[in-house]
Design a protein around this motif. Structure first.
Motif, mmCIF file in Angstrom:
data_model
loop_
_atom_site.group_PDB
_atom_site.id
_atom_site.type_symbol
_atom_site.label_atom_id
_atom_site.label_comp_id
_atom_site.label_asym_id
_atom_site.label_seq_id
_atom_site.Cartn_x
_atom_site.Cartn_y
_atom_site.Cartn_z
ATOM 1 N N GLU A 191 0.966 -0.883 -0.193
ATOM 2 C CA GLU A 191 0.312 0.793 -0.331
ATOM 3 C C GLU A 191 0.780 1.436 -0.064
ATOM 4 O OE1 GLU A 191 -3.938 1.837 2.851
ATOM 5 O OE2 GLU A 191 -2.965 0.273 3.103
ATOM 6 N N GLY A 192 0.969 2.080 -0.786
ATOM 7 C CA GLY A 192 0.769 3.540 -0.834
ATOM 8 C C GLY A 192 1.908 3.527 -1.785
ATOM 9 N N VAL A 193 2.541 2.118 -2.813
ATOM 10 C CA VAL A 193 3.730 2.255 -3.929
ATOM 11 C C VAL A 193 2.961 3.435 -4.847
ATOM 12 C CG1 VAL A 193 4.737 0.656 -3.272
ATOM 13 C CG2 VAL A 193 3.789 -0.145 -4.563
ATOM 14 N N LYS A 194 3.966 3.266 -5.612
ATOM 15 C CA LYS A 194 3.614 4.565 -6.942
ATOM 16 C C LYS A 194 3.717 3.286 -8.160
ATOM 17 C CE LYS A 194 7.123 6.984 -9.475
ATOM 18 N NZ LYS A 194 7.532 8.323 -9.944
ATOM 19 N N VAL A 195 2.448 3.600 -8.833
ATOM 20 C CA VAL A 195 2.439 2.612 -9.964
ATOM 21 C C VAL A 195 2.224 2.802 -11.303
ATOM 22 C CG1 VAL A 195 1.582 0.056 -8.377
ATOM 23 C CG2 VAL A 195 0.334 2.104 -9.581
ATOM 24 N N TYR A 196 2.490 2.123 -12.104
ATOM 25 C CA TYR A 196 1.932 3.250 -13.516
ATOM 26 C C TYR A 196 0.947 1.997 -14.259
ATOM 27 C CZ TYR A 196 6.539 5.374 -13.423
ATOM 28 O OH TYR A 196 7.745 6.773 -13.536
ATOM 29 N N LEU A 197 -0.163 2.259 -15.003
ATOM 30 C CA LEU A 197 -0.861 1.845 -15.454
ATOM 31 C C LEU A 197 -0.623 2.459 -16.889
ATOM 32 C CD1 LEU A 197 -1.593 3.004 -12.939
ATOM 33 C CD2 LEU A 197 -3.403 1.705 -13.116
ATOM 34 N N GLU A 198 -2.054 1.278 -18.417
ATOM 35 C CA GLU A 198 -2.228 2.187 -19.097
ATOM 36 C C GLU A 198 -3.396 1.736 -19.437
ATOM 37 O OE1 GLU A 198 -1.016 0.058 -23.522
ATOM 38 O OE2 GLU A 198 -1.564 -1.415 -22.574
ATOM 39 N N LYS A 199 -3.858 2.777 -19.706
ATOM 40 C CA LYS A 199 -5.127 3.447 -20.153
ATOM 41 C C LYS A 199 -5.581 2.272 -21.088
ATOM 42 C CE LYS A 199 -8.466 6.552 -20.130
ATOM 43 N NZ LYS A 199 -9.300 8.455 -19.681
ATOM 44 N N SER A 200 -6.754 2.130 -21.636
ATOM 45 C CA SER A 200 -7.274 1.031 -22.454
ATOM 46 C C SER A 200 -8.734 2.421 -22.805
ATOM 47 C CB SER A 200 -8.273 -0.080 -21.959
ATOM 48 O OG SER A 200 -9.113 -0.216 -22.935
ATOM 49 N N ASP A 201 -8.563 1.850 -24.705
ATOM 50 C CA ASP A 201 -8.966 2.934 -25.534
ATOM 51 C C ASP A 201 -9.985 1.913 -25.848
ATOM 52 O OD1 ASP A 201 -7.881 1.213 -26.835
ATOM 53 O OD2 ASP A 201 -6.953 2.188 -28.137
ATOM 54 N N ASN A 202 -10.941 0.888 -24.684
ATOM 55 C CA ASN A 202 -12.191 0.072 -25.257
ATOM 56 C C ASN A 202 -12.936 0.565 -24.740
ATOM 57 O OD1 ASN A 202 -14.333 -1.811 -25.345
ATOM 58 N ND2 ASN A 202 -13.187 -3.064 -25.292
ATOM 59 N N PRO A 203 -14.122 1.681 -24.722
ATOM 60 C CA PRO A 203 -15.323 1.594 -24.209
ATOM 61 C C PRO A 203 -15.733 0.911 -23.227
ATOM 62 C CG PRO A 203 -15.549 2.314 -25.950
ATOM 63 C CD PRO A 203 -14.013 1.705 -26.176
ATOM 64 N N ASN A 204 -16.148 -0.015 -23.797
ATOM 65 C CA ASN A 204 -16.736 -1.531 -23.309
ATOM 66 C C ASN A 204 -16.055 -2.081 -22.182
ATOM 67 O OD1 ASN A 204 -19.044 -0.407 -25.358
ATOM 68 N ND2 ASN A 204 -17.917 -1.621 -26.446
ATOM 69 N N ARG A 205 -15.179 -2.436 -21.482
ATOM 70 C CA ARG A 205 -13.677 -2.932 -21.231
ATOM 71 C C ARG A 205 -14.930 -2.595 -19.445
ATOM 72 N NH1 ARG A 205 -7.727 -3.770 -20.485
ATOM 73 N NH2 ARG A 205 -7.890 -2.900 -18.482
ATOM 74 N N LYS A 206 -14.159 -3.515 -18.680
ATOM 75 C CA LYS A 206 -14.710 -3.832 -17.150
ATOM 76 C C LYS A 206 -13.555 -2.131 -16.767
ATOM 77 C CE LYS A 206 -16.358 -6.401 -13.515
ATOM 78 N NZ LYS A 206 -16.573 -7.249 -12.462
ATOM 79 N N THR A 207 -12.633 -2.498 -16.865
ATOM 80 C CA THR A 207 -11.530 -1.576 -15.873
ATOM 81 C C THR A 207 -10.729 -1.083 -16.888
ATOM 82 O OG1 THR A 207 -9.944 -3.737 -16.268
ATOM 83 C CG2 THR A 207 -11.461 -3.489 -14.166
ATOM 84 N N ARG A 208 -10.560 0.323 -16.646
ATOM 85 C CA ARG A 208 -9.976 1.219 -17.570
ATOM 86 C C ARG A 208 -8.994 1.649 -17.747
ATOM 87 N NH1 ARG A 208 -12.108 7.394 -16.919
ATOM 88 N NH2 ARG A 208 -11.231 6.759 -14.320
ATOM 89 N N TYR A 209 -7.916 1.084 -17.037
ATOM 90 C CA TYR A 209 -6.428 0.522 -16.438
ATOM 91 C C TYR A 209 -6.515 -0.633 -16.524
ATOM 92 C CZ TYR A 209 -7.690 5.849 -16.052
ATOM 93 O OH TYR A 209 -7.768 7.267 -15.529
#
Length: 232
Positions: free
Chosen positions: A45-63
């Motif tokens: 908990e509390g560590v920095k992370v990198y995420l890729e944002k999806s360009d699929n509007p129908n995906r359940k999770t955006r990242y």
């Protein structure tokens, strides 16, 4: 390899194998975890992370969670990316233990296994199974971080193929920079370690490479060292 649409976040907790909670721009988000391994030493908990944002509007999770800091060291945890990194490096002739190949293809079935890469180099042909490594202890990289029946099966199938004339390799891509050594994690999975050492004795090639990591990139780094040590 380069990711698209990378954002920063703060890790909160892992909800299950596939989903974690992360704060992005001060908002709580449920995100996809691109690694089903334990990664207990990383998901703090509390560590920095990198995420890729999806360009699929129908995906359940955006990242999708792809990178996480362990102290001041960035670790790529995307379990899908090692295959792509090694394939690109092989095509470019950057895997010096193999050299320039004349042909390569991905996800090829042999026996009851599907190996990550099939290659040809003149009269030589073989399979490469790629394993991503995210577990590190004081500069020593270890695989696996949890028992892997599938991994042991792959090693045994590679040995079988060698008896039929294939020049086969298992490749460990350490998804961290500046690692000085590597060995199989026999404390976590004795069967896998035993199979690997026995396979080495029969001629299986072992490739160990570090990665070069950026905020949105992962590329092949320098070669590591397989600690072919004995144990009881």
């Amino acid at each position: 390899m380069r990711y698209k649409n990378i954002v920063e976040g703060i890790f909160v907790k892992r909800l299950n194998r596939f989903i974690a909670k992360v704060f992005i721009d001060g908002k709580s988000e449920e995100v996809h975890v691109k690694n089903t391994g334990r990664c207990q030493e990383l998901f703090i908990e509390g560590v920095k992370v990198y995420l890729e944002k999806s360009d699929n509007p129908n995906r359940k999770t955006r990242y999708s969670l792809i990178g996480i800091y362990k102290g001041d060291v960035l670790v790529n945890i995307d379990s899908q990316v090692p295959n792509q990194v090694i394939y690109e490096a092989l095509i470019a002739g950057e895997i010096r233990e193999i050299g320039q190949v004349s042909h390569a293809s991905r996800e090829v079935t042999y026996g009851t296994s599907r190996f990550d890469i099939y290659y040809e180099k003149g009269l030589e042909k073989g399979f490469i199974e790629v394993k991503g490594v995210t577990l590190e202890e004081a500069g020593l990289a270890l695989f696996p971080d949890a028992p892997t029946i599938r991994g042991t099966k792959h090693i045994n199938e590679l040995v079988k193929g060698m008896k039929e004339g294939y020049k086969n390799y298992v490749c460990f891509l350490i998804q961290i920079e500046h690692i000085h050594s590597f060995r199989p994690h026999h404390e976590r999975d004795r069967a896998f370690a035993d199979s690997l050492y026995q396979a080495i004795d029969t001629g299986l090639g072992v490739l160990v490479y570090n990665s070069k990591l950026g905020r949105d990139t992962i590329e092949l780094g320098g070669s590591g060292l397989l600690l072919n040590q004995t144990y009881k």
